[in-house]
Design a protein around this motif. Structure first.
Motif, PDB file in Angstrom:
ATOM      1  N   ILE A  51      -3.517   2.506  -3.177  1.00  0.00           N
ATOM      2  CA  ILE A  51      -3.543   3.761  -2.402  1.00  0.00           C
ATOM      3  C   ILE A  51      -4.484   3.683  -1.196  1.00  0.00           C
ATOM      4  CG2 ILE A  51      -3.990   6.267  -2.550  1.00  0.00           C
ATOM      5  CD1 ILE A  51      -1.612   5.249  -4.263  1.00  0.00           C
ATOM      6  N   THR A  52      -3.892   3.922  -0.005  1.00  0.00           N
ATOM      7  CA  THR A  52      -4.681   3.952   1.236  1.00  0.00           C
ATOM      8  C   THR A  52      -4.991   5.380   1.675  1.00  0.00           C
ATOM      9  OG1 THR A  52      -2.583   3.821   2.396  1.00  0.00           O
ATOM     10  CG2 THR A  52      -3.902   1.804   2.311  1.00  0.00           C
ATOM     11  N   ASP A  53      -4.178   6.349   1.222  1.00  0.00           N
ATOM     12  CA  ASP A  53      -4.349   7.715   1.730  1.00  0.00           C
ATOM     13  C   ASP A  53      -3.856   8.729   0.713  1.00  0.00           C
ATOM     14  OD1 ASP A  53      -1.862   6.248   3.077  1.00  0.00           O
ATOM     15  OD2 ASP A  53      -1.268   8.283   2.563  1.00  0.00           O
ATOM     16  N   LEU A  54      -4.445   9.909   0.818  1.00  0.00           N
ATOM     17  CA  LEU A  54      -4.020  11.006  -0.053  1.00  0.00           C
ATOM     18  C   LEU A  54      -3.225  11.949   0.845  1.00  0.00           C
ATOM     19  CD1 LEU A  54      -7.429  11.310  -1.899  1.00  0.00           C
ATOM     20  CD2 LEU A  54      -5.352  10.154  -2.695  1.00  0.00           C
ATOM     21  N   THR A  84       0.845  -1.190   0.000  1.00  0.00           N
ATOM     22  CA  THR A  84       0.000   0.000   0.000  1.00  0.00           C
ATOM     23  C   THR A  84       0.881   1.242   0.000  1.00  0.00           C
ATOM     24  OG1 THR A  84      -0.110  -0.065   2.406  1.00  0.00           O
ATOM     25  CG2 THR A  84      -1.893  -1.160   1.200  1.00  0.00           C
ATOM     26  N   ALA A  85       0.269   2.377  -0.311  1.00  0.00           N
ATOM     27  CA  ALA A  85       1.048   3.605  -0.418  1.00  0.00           C
ATOM     28  C   ALA A  85       0.132   4.811  -0.290  1.00  0.00           C
ATOM     29  CB  ALA A  85       1.760   3.641  -1.771  1.00  0.00           C
ATOM     30  N   GLY A  86       0.766   5.945  -0.090  1.00  0.00           N
ATOM     31  CA  GLY A  86       0.032   7.208  -0.133  1.00  0.00           C
ATOM     32  C   GLY A  86       0.092   7.738  -1.561  1.00  0.00           C
ATOM     33  N   GLY A  87      -0.935   8.453  -1.951  1.00  0.00           N
ATOM     34  CA  GLY A  87      -0.958   9.034  -3.301  1.00  0.00           C
ATOM     35  C   GLY A  87      -1.166  10.535  -3.228  1.00  0.00           C
ATOM     36  N   ILE A  95       3.528   8.793  -5.869  1.00  0.00           N
ATOM     37  CA  ILE A  95       3.277   7.789  -4.831  1.00  0.00           C
ATOM     38  C   ILE A  95       4.350   7.893  -3.752  1.00  0.00           C
ATOM     39  CG2 ILE A  95       3.024   5.283  -4.424  1.00  0.00           C
ATOM     40  CD1 ILE A  95       1.059   6.335  -6.488  1.00  0.00           C
ATOM     41  N   LYS A  96       3.899   7.777  -2.497  1.00  0.00           N
ATOM     42  CA  LYS A  96       4.821   7.846  -1.358  1.00  0.00           C
ATOM     43  C   LYS A  96       4.666   6.567  -0.532  1.00  0.00           C
ATOM     44  CE  LYS A  96       5.316  10.514   2.918  1.00  0.00           C
ATOM     45  NZ  LYS A  96       4.823   9.511   3.868  1.00  0.00           N
ATOM     46  N   GLU A  97       5.767   5.898  -0.300  1.00  0.00           N
ATOM     47  CA  GLU A  97       5.689   4.666   0.499  1.00  0.00           C
ATOM     48  C   GLU A  97       7.022   4.418   1.203  1.00  0.00           C
ATOM     49  OE1 GLU A  97       8.260   3.229  -1.349  1.00  0.00           O
ATOM     50  OE2 GLU A  97       7.248   1.304  -1.078  1.00  0.00           O
ATOM     51  N   MET A  98       7.235   3.198   1.741  1.00  0.00           N
ATOM     52  CA  MET A  98       8.351   3.020   2.663  1.00  0.00           C
ATOM     53  C   MET A  98       9.303   1.859   2.346  1.00  0.00           C
ATOM     54  SD  MET A  98       6.107   3.844   6.082  1.00  0.00           S
ATOM     55  CE  MET A  98       7.411   3.945   7.274  1.00  0.00           C
ATOM     56  N   GLU A  99       9.166   1.224   1.193  1.00  0.00           N
ATOM     57  CA  GLU A  99      10.054   0.081   0.897  1.00  0.00           C
ATOM     58  C   GLU A  99      10.665   0.056  -0.505  1.00  0.00           C
ATOM     59  OE1 GLU A  99       6.848  -0.687   2.204  1.00  0.00           O
ATOM     60  OE2 GLU A  99       7.524  -1.041   4.266  1.00  0.00           O
ATOM     61  N   PRO A 127      -5.348  13.336   8.718  1.00  0.00           N
ATOM     62  CA  PRO A 127      -4.052  12.704   9.007  1.00  0.00           C
ATOM     63  C   PRO A 127      -3.873  11.381   8.254  1.00  0.00           C
ATOM     64  CG  PRO A 127      -5.135  13.376  11.038  1.00  0.00           C
ATOM     65  CD  PRO A 127      -6.113  13.614   9.936  1.00  0.00           C
ATOM     66  N   THR A 128      -2.656  11.176   7.755  1.00  0.00           N
ATOM     67  CA  THR A 128      -2.344   9.978   6.962  1.00  0.00           C
ATOM     68  C   THR A 128      -2.726   8.703   7.703  1.00  0.00           C
ATOM     69  OG1 THR A 128      -0.555  11.104   5.837  1.00  0.00           O
ATOM     70  CG2 THR A 128      -0.437   8.712   5.876  1.00  0.00           C
ATOM     71  N   GLU A 129      -2.371   8.641   9.000  1.00  0.00           N
ATOM     72  CA  GLU A 129      -2.611   7.386   9.744  1.00  0.00           C
ATOM     73  C   GLU A 129      -4.105   7.062   9.831  1.00  0.00           C
ATOM     74  OE1 GLU A 129      -1.032  10.053  10.743  1.00  0.00           O
ATOM     75  OE2 GLU A 129      -1.564  10.671  12.768  1.00  0.00           O
TER      76      GLU A 129
END
Ligand code: ADE
Length: 284
Positions: free
Chosen positions: A246-249, A138-141, A221-225, A255-257
């Motif tokens: 995408i889980t969040d904008l 998953t990722a932020g968009g 896209i913003k993510e962590m891996e 808030p993202t979380e």
């Protein structure tokens, strides 16, 4: 595309020779090199894909996919202390090895972010020797770039970091990095999926400076891996791309979380639906 598939399976030696000649003589002609037919022919067909390794950080992202692909847990694969889990099974003509990063022993949460991702990528290549690696998750968009909650994106261009700031000449560029994605354009066209550049960092939130870096990386896209995995794949010459739901904008007020927790099930379900379709395009 179908014709190429039939020819490849009926006369693989001839097609292999043809591809080699085609690549040798036309690779440096930009007009031909970037034509859709050439990309289809060279990028996807020259590579025989039999074994795919799918790397995923969180159990909740991976569970629906593991179940729908009917993958079986493999025990005692890694040396004592390695927290990763491996699942294997066949899908169409492919062997699939899916790895999740397991739980942190002390904190009892998924081993997310770049540190475990780097080790997982190395072990996937070393233990399983796949033909290609897919980082799914998953990722932020960026809403400003047209991202919507639940969208499934394929990686495009290069992966970079947005939070490795080293303001010393040459180290600054090293910090941002640039690690290539396997060309997903023909898969995206065929399946009507979105593509975008992915930027990686070690935080779920971001600072103003991170945002500036993401914009300068032209990231959607913003993510962590992904960049960590792509770095390992680059140095070990392993093709790699990412599939991110995408889980969040992240450029919006909520808030993202909060968005992440609310939409994790939807995004994981969408991954479970899209990944098999994407795998099918790689079989042929
Ligand atoms: N994973 C899901 N959403 C994310 C975000 N906004 N940043 C980093 N990783 C994420």
């Amino acid at each position: 595309q179908k014709l190429l598939g039939i020819l490849s399976s009926k006369c693989p030696v001839f097609m292999g020779l043809l591809r080699t000649v085609y690549a040798k003589f036309f690779f440096y002609d930009p007009l031909i090199r970037f034509s859709p037919l050439f990309l289809l022919f060279i990028n996807r067909k020259a590579m025989e894909i039999n074994h795919i390794s799918i790397l995923m950080a969180m159990e909740s992202e991976a569970s629906p996919l593991i179940e729908s692909l009917n993958l079986k847990k493999q025990n005692s694969i890694f040396r004592h202390g390695i927290p990763f889990e491996a699942y294997q099974g066949s899908f169409e003509k492919l062997l699939i090895t899916l790895m999740t990063s397991g739980k942190d022993k002390d904190y009892q949460v998924d081993n997310v972010a770049t540190q475990p991702a780097t080790l997982m990528a190395y072990l996937a290549i070393d233990q399983f020797s796949p033909d290609i690696i897919i980082n799914a998750g998953t990722a932020g968009g960026m809403a400003g770039c047209g991202c919507k909650i639940g969208d499934v994106y394929l990686s495009e261009g290069e992966f970079s970091y947005h939070d490795r700031r080293i303001p010393i000449p040459a180290f600054d560029q090293y910090g941002v990095g640039s690690y290539p994605s396997f060309d997903t354009s023909s898969i995206a066209t065929e399946l009507h999926l979105k593509t975008g550049r992915i930027s990686t960092g070690n935080s779920l939130d971001y600072t103003e400076k991170d945002l500036e870096m993401m914009k300068s990386n032209k990231a959607v896209i913003k993510e962590m891996e992904a960049a960590a995995i792509a770095w390992v794949c680059k140095i070990l010459d392993m093709p790699m791309f990412a599939i991110k739901a995408i889980t969040d904008l992240f450029d919006q007020e909520i808030p993202t979380e909060t968005q992440f927790l609310e939409n994790l099930t939807l995004a994981s379900t969408n991954l479970q639906k899209s990944v098999p379709r994407i795998l099918r395009t790689l079989v042929r």
